[in-house]
Write an enzyme that holds these catalytic residues in place. Structure first.
Site, PDB file in Angstrom:
ATOM      1  N   HIS A 137     -22.488 -30.684  -7.449  1.00  0.00           N
ATOM      2  CA  HIS A 137     -23.635 -29.898  -7.915  1.00  0.00           C
ATOM      3  C   HIS A 137     -24.760 -29.898  -6.879  1.00  0.00           C
ATOM      4  CE1 HIS A 137     -21.707 -29.220 -11.663  1.00  0.00           C
ATOM      5  NE2 HIS A 137     -21.861 -30.441 -12.132  1.00  0.00           N
ATOM      6  N   ASP A 191     -18.903 -20.921  -8.869  1.00  0.00           N
ATOM      7  CA  ASP A 191     -17.900 -21.763  -9.505  1.00  0.00           C
ATOM      8  C   ASP A 191     -17.209 -22.650  -8.477  1.00  0.00           C
ATOM      9  OD1 ASP A 191     -16.292 -22.755 -11.530  1.00  0.00           O
ATOM     10  OD2 ASP A 191     -14.809 -21.167 -11.347  1.00  0.00           O
ATOM     11  N   LEU A 249     -37.289  -9.731  -2.309  1.00  0.00           N
ATOM     12  CA  LEU A 249     -36.047  -9.981  -3.036  1.00  0.00           C
ATOM     13  C   LEU A 249     -36.387 -10.396  -4.451  1.00  0.00           C
ATOM     14  CD1 LEU A 249     -32.928 -10.541  -3.212  1.00  0.00           C
ATOM     15  CD2 LEU A 249     -33.451 -12.882  -2.479  1.00  0.00           C
TER      16      LEU A 249
END
Length: 247
Positions: A40, A23, A134
């Site tokens: 962004h 955020d 991962l």
């Protein structure tokens, strides 16, 4: 990806699954007099660094909340920018992820995504499906309530078809119909930007997660922030309630 490995905090248990609510892109851009698109783009770079850090720390599962079901309500221009960044990521980053042993999966409602994006996701998931270093989950077009409703609907359909009785529905059955069916619940959820809420993110799975809120805006999130959150996690005494047992 393995250029400089961050040092894991000592003296505590590492979380096996970290989920992050990324955020602050818009506020980062606004504070610099830049368009939201710049925030962004910088946020996408932060996500790349976060994946690298998680892999180097030995974290097994990382979930990034990249685009919520509610984000479709944002201005069309901003949504298009975000979808463009997603296309870029799926085209330019997948080979690196694959070469570094990262498995990519996307969780969420794909029905609203463009056909070419769905195809890119499917190709990326297939390419990386055997990787084990991962497990990277991208929550895309995702909403926790929507996921719960979808699971309830699937169970209702099974009951209607005679495959299941209402008495057989329990937490295990319910979880088997979630997007995260084969994943462990997150041990740690991090949210950046100073906001202190989970915003419809993994609401079933986060029942016993430790929450860490950082003031850092997502585009500024780096390895030091990641390690600080893990260090905070390691100070917690985790409790699951008297009726819950974990191994």
């Amino acid at each position: 990806m393995a250029a400089i490995e961050p040092k894991a905090p000592e003296g505590g248990t590492m979380p096996g699954h970290v989920a992050i609510i990324m955020d602050g892109n818009g506020r980062w851009a606004k504070s610099r007099g830049l368009p939201r698109s710049a925030g962004h783009r910088r946020g996408a770079e932060a996500a790349r660094g976060c994946v690298r850090a998680a892999a180097n720390l030995g974290i097994r599962h990382l979930t990034l909340f990249s685009f919520s079901a509610e984000n479709w309500k944002r201005p069309l221009e901003e949504v298009d920018e975000l979808m463009g960044l997603l296309r870029w990521y799926l085209k330019s980053e997948i080979d690196e992820l694959h070469n570094n042993g990262v498995r990519l999966r996307v969780i969420g409602d794909r029905s609203r995504l463009a056909t070419d994006i769905i195809k890119l996701i499917e190709e990326a998931e297939a390419l990386t499906s055997e990787n084990t270093r991962l497990n990277l989950m991208i929550a895309l077009s995702y909403g926790g309530r929507q996921e719960v409703v979808a699971a309830a609907r699937a169970l209702a359909e099974r009951v209607s078809a005679g495959e299941l009785t209402p008495d057989e529905i329990d937490a295990e059955q319910f979880q088997a119909h979630l997007y995260t069916v084969d994943l462990p619940d997150p041990d740690l959820i991090i949210r950046t930007s100073g906001e202190q809420r989970i915003s419809n993110f993994l609401i079933w799975q986060s029942a016993y997660s430790e929450l860490v809120f950082l003031n850092t805006l997502w585009p500024d999130f780096g390895e030091a922030d990641f390690l600080a959150a893990i260090e905070e996690y390691q100070t917690r005494e985790r409790r699951y309630g008297a009726s819950i047992s974990r191994t």
